[in-house]
Design a protein around this motif. Structure first.
Motif, mmCIF file in Angstrom:
data_model
loop_
_atom_site.group_PDB
_atom_site.id
_atom_site.type_symbol
_atom_site.label_atom_id
_atom_site.label_comp_id
_atom_site.label_asym_id
_atom_site.label_seq_id
_atom_site.Cartn_x
_atom_site.Cartn_y
_atom_site.Cartn_z
ATOM 1 N N UNK A 1 0.844 -1.186 0.000
ATOM 2 C CA UNK A 1 0.000 0.000 0.000
ATOM 3 C C UNK A 1 0.885 1.244 0.000
ATOM 4 N N UNK A 2 0.313 2.340 -0.443
ATOM 5 C CA UNK A 2 0.988 3.636 -0.406
ATOM 6 C C UNK A 2 0.019 4.609 0.259
ATOM 7 N N UNK A 3 0.540 5.418 1.164
ATOM 8 C CA UNK A 3 -0.265 6.430 1.846
ATOM 9 C C UNK A 3 0.328 7.797 1.533
ATOM 10 N N UNK A 4 -0.499 8.698 1.008
ATOM 11 C CA UNK A 4 -0.083 10.075 0.757
ATOM 12 C C UNK A 4 -0.704 10.925 1.853
ATOM 13 N N UNK A 5 0.144 11.634 2.587
ATOM 14 C CA UNK A 5 -0.318 12.463 3.696
ATOM 15 C C UNK A 5 -0.211 13.932 3.290
ATOM 16 N N UNK A 6 -1.336 14.619 3.233
ATOM 17 C CA UNK A 6 -1.398 16.035 2.891
ATOM 18 C C UNK A 6 -1.588 16.825 4.178
ATOM 19 N N UNK A 7 -0.617 17.635 4.534
ATOM 20 C CA UNK A 7 -0.686 18.412 5.765
ATOM 21 C C UNK A 7 -1.606 19.614 5.574
ATOM 22 N N UNK A 8 -2.522 19.775 6.516
ATOM 23 C CA UNK A 8 -3.510 20.848 6.484
ATOM 24 C C UNK A 8 -2.993 22.078 7.226
ATOM 25 N N UNK A 9 -3.622 23.215 6.977
ATOM 26 C CA UNK A 9 -3.236 24.456 7.648
ATOM 27 C C UNK A 9 -3.666 24.464 9.119
ATOM 28 N N UNK A 10 -4.759 23.752 9.433
ATOM 29 C CA UNK A 10 -5.268 23.683 10.804
ATOM 30 C C UNK A 10 -5.650 22.229 11.107
ATOM 31 N N UNK A 11 -6.130 21.983 12.307
ATOM 32 C CA UNK A 11 -6.480 20.615 12.711
ATOM 33 C C UNK A 11 -7.603 20.028 11.850
ATOM 34 N N UNK A 12 -8.558 20.873 11.471
ATOM 35 C CA UNK A 12 -9.673 20.419 10.633
ATOM 36 C C UNK A 12 -9.550 21.068 9.256
ATOM 37 N N UNK A 13 -9.952 20.347 8.205
ATOM 38 C CA UNK A 13 -9.802 20.899 6.855
ATOM 39 C C UNK A 13 -10.770 22.042 6.576
ATOM 40 N N UNK A 14 -10.247 23.072 5.924
ATOM 41 C CA UNK A 14 -11.095 24.167 5.457
ATOM 42 C C UNK A 14 -11.811 23.707 4.196
ATOM 43 N N UNK A 15 -12.862 24.414 3.820
ATOM 44 C CA UNK A 15 -13.633 24.056 2.625
ATOM 45 C C UNK A 15 -12.744 24.030 1.382
ATOM 46 N N UNK A 16 -11.832 24.996 1.263
ATOM 47 C CA UNK A 16 -10.938 25.043 0.101
ATOM 48 C C UNK A 16 -9.996 23.832 0.088
ATOM 49 N N UNK A 17 -9.556 23.390 1.262
ATOM 50 C CA UNK A 17 -8.694 22.205 1.331
ATOM 51 C C UNK A 17 -9.468 20.954 0.919
ATOM 52 N N UNK A 18 -10.697 20.835 1.374
ATOM 53 C CA UNK A 18 -11.520 19.679 0.978
ATOM 54 C C UNK A 18 -11.714 19.649 -0.541
ATOM 55 N N UNK A 19 -11.950 20.806 -1.126
ATOM 56 C CA UNK A 19 -12.129 20.890 -2.569
ATOM 57 C C UNK A 19 -10.827 20.507 -3.285
ATOM 58 N N UNK A 20 -9.701 20.968 -2.776
ATOM 59 C CA UNK A 20 -8.404 20.637 -3.372
ATOM 60 C C UNK A 20 -8.121 19.139 -3.259
ATOM 61 N N UNK A 21 -8.506 18.516 -2.144
ATOM 62 C CA UNK A 21 -8.326 17.074 -1.969
ATOM 63 C C UNK A 21 -9.162 16.317 -2.995
ATOM 64 N N UNK A 22 -10.385 16.763 -3.220
ATOM 65 C CA UNK A 22 -11.236 16.118 -4.227
ATOM 66 C C UNK A 22 -10.584 16.187 -5.609
ATOM 67 N N UNK A 23 -10.002 17.330 -5.937
ATOM 68 C CA UNK A 23 -9.321 17.485 -7.229
ATOM 69 C C UNK A 23 -8.116 16.542 -7.301
ATOM 70 N N UNK A 24 -7.356 16.445 -6.238
ATOM 71 C CA UNK A 24 -6.196 15.555 -6.206
ATOM 72 C C UNK A 24 -6.640 14.104 -6.385
ATOM 73 N N UNK A 25 -7.730 13.719 -5.743
ATOM 74 C CA UNK A 25 -8.220 12.345 -5.884
ATOM 75 C C UNK A 25 -8.667 12.071 -7.321
ATOM 76 N N UNK A 26 -9.289 13.055 -7.964
ATOM 77 C CA UNK A 26 -9.664 12.894 -9.371
ATOM 78 C C UNK A 26 -8.430 12.719 -10.242
ATOM 79 N N UNK A 27 -7.382 13.500 -9.958
ATOM 80 C CA UNK A 27 -6.132 13.375 -10.713
ATOM 81 C C UNK A 27 -5.518 11.992 -10.521
ATOM 82 N N UNK A 28 -5.524 11.514 -9.283
ATOM 83 C CA UNK A 28 -4.983 10.171 -9.008
ATOM 84 C C UNK A 28 -5.767 9.097 -9.752
ATOM 85 N N UNK A 29 -7.080 9.185 -9.708
ATOM 86 C CA UNK A 29 -7.911 8.214 -10.423
ATOM 87 C C UNK A 29 -7.573 8.206 -11.915
ATOM 88 N N UNK A 30 -7.432 9.389 -12.511
ATOM 89 C CA UNK A 30 -7.118 9.487 -13.933
ATOM 90 C C UNK A 30 -5.732 8.917 -14.229
#
Length: 107
Positions: A1-30
């Protein structure tokens, strides 16, 4: 397995970070889609979580962690993420607490 850890600006993800994670996951899938059905599977994105404060973890399963990291390395180098990115190769299932881990340097 491979785990990619994306460090957030705060303890909980901001809305913009969640959106960026979704984009990254789409890129990985592609990136990991097998357009040649005769080629062996290199890996697949199994999911993500925000279970550790201050980070998002992306979980990828694969038959060979070294081969998957080799394929991902160029993509990881150009990844647009504002925080630190850490990658771990796990020699076993990502849920296996006894699996050996090796950090992947990202120059």
């Amino acid at each position: 397995a491979v785990v990619i850890r994306l460090m957030l600006a705060t303890a909980k993800p901001a809305a913009a970070e969640r959106k960026a994670v979704e984009k990254i996951m789409d890129e990985l899938d592609a990136l990991l889609v097998d357009v040649d059905a005769t080629a062996p599977d290199i890996g697949s994105l199994e999911g993500h979580d925000y279970g550790v404060p201050g980070e998002c973890r992306l979980f990828l399963s694969c038959p060979d962690a070294d081969a998957l990291v080799k394929k991902l390395r160029p993509w990881l180098r150009q990844l647009q993420w504002p925080g630190d990115v850490h990658v771990l190769k796990r020699y076993g299932n990502y849920r296996d607490a006894a699996a050996g881990e090796e950090p992947v340097p990202l120059p």
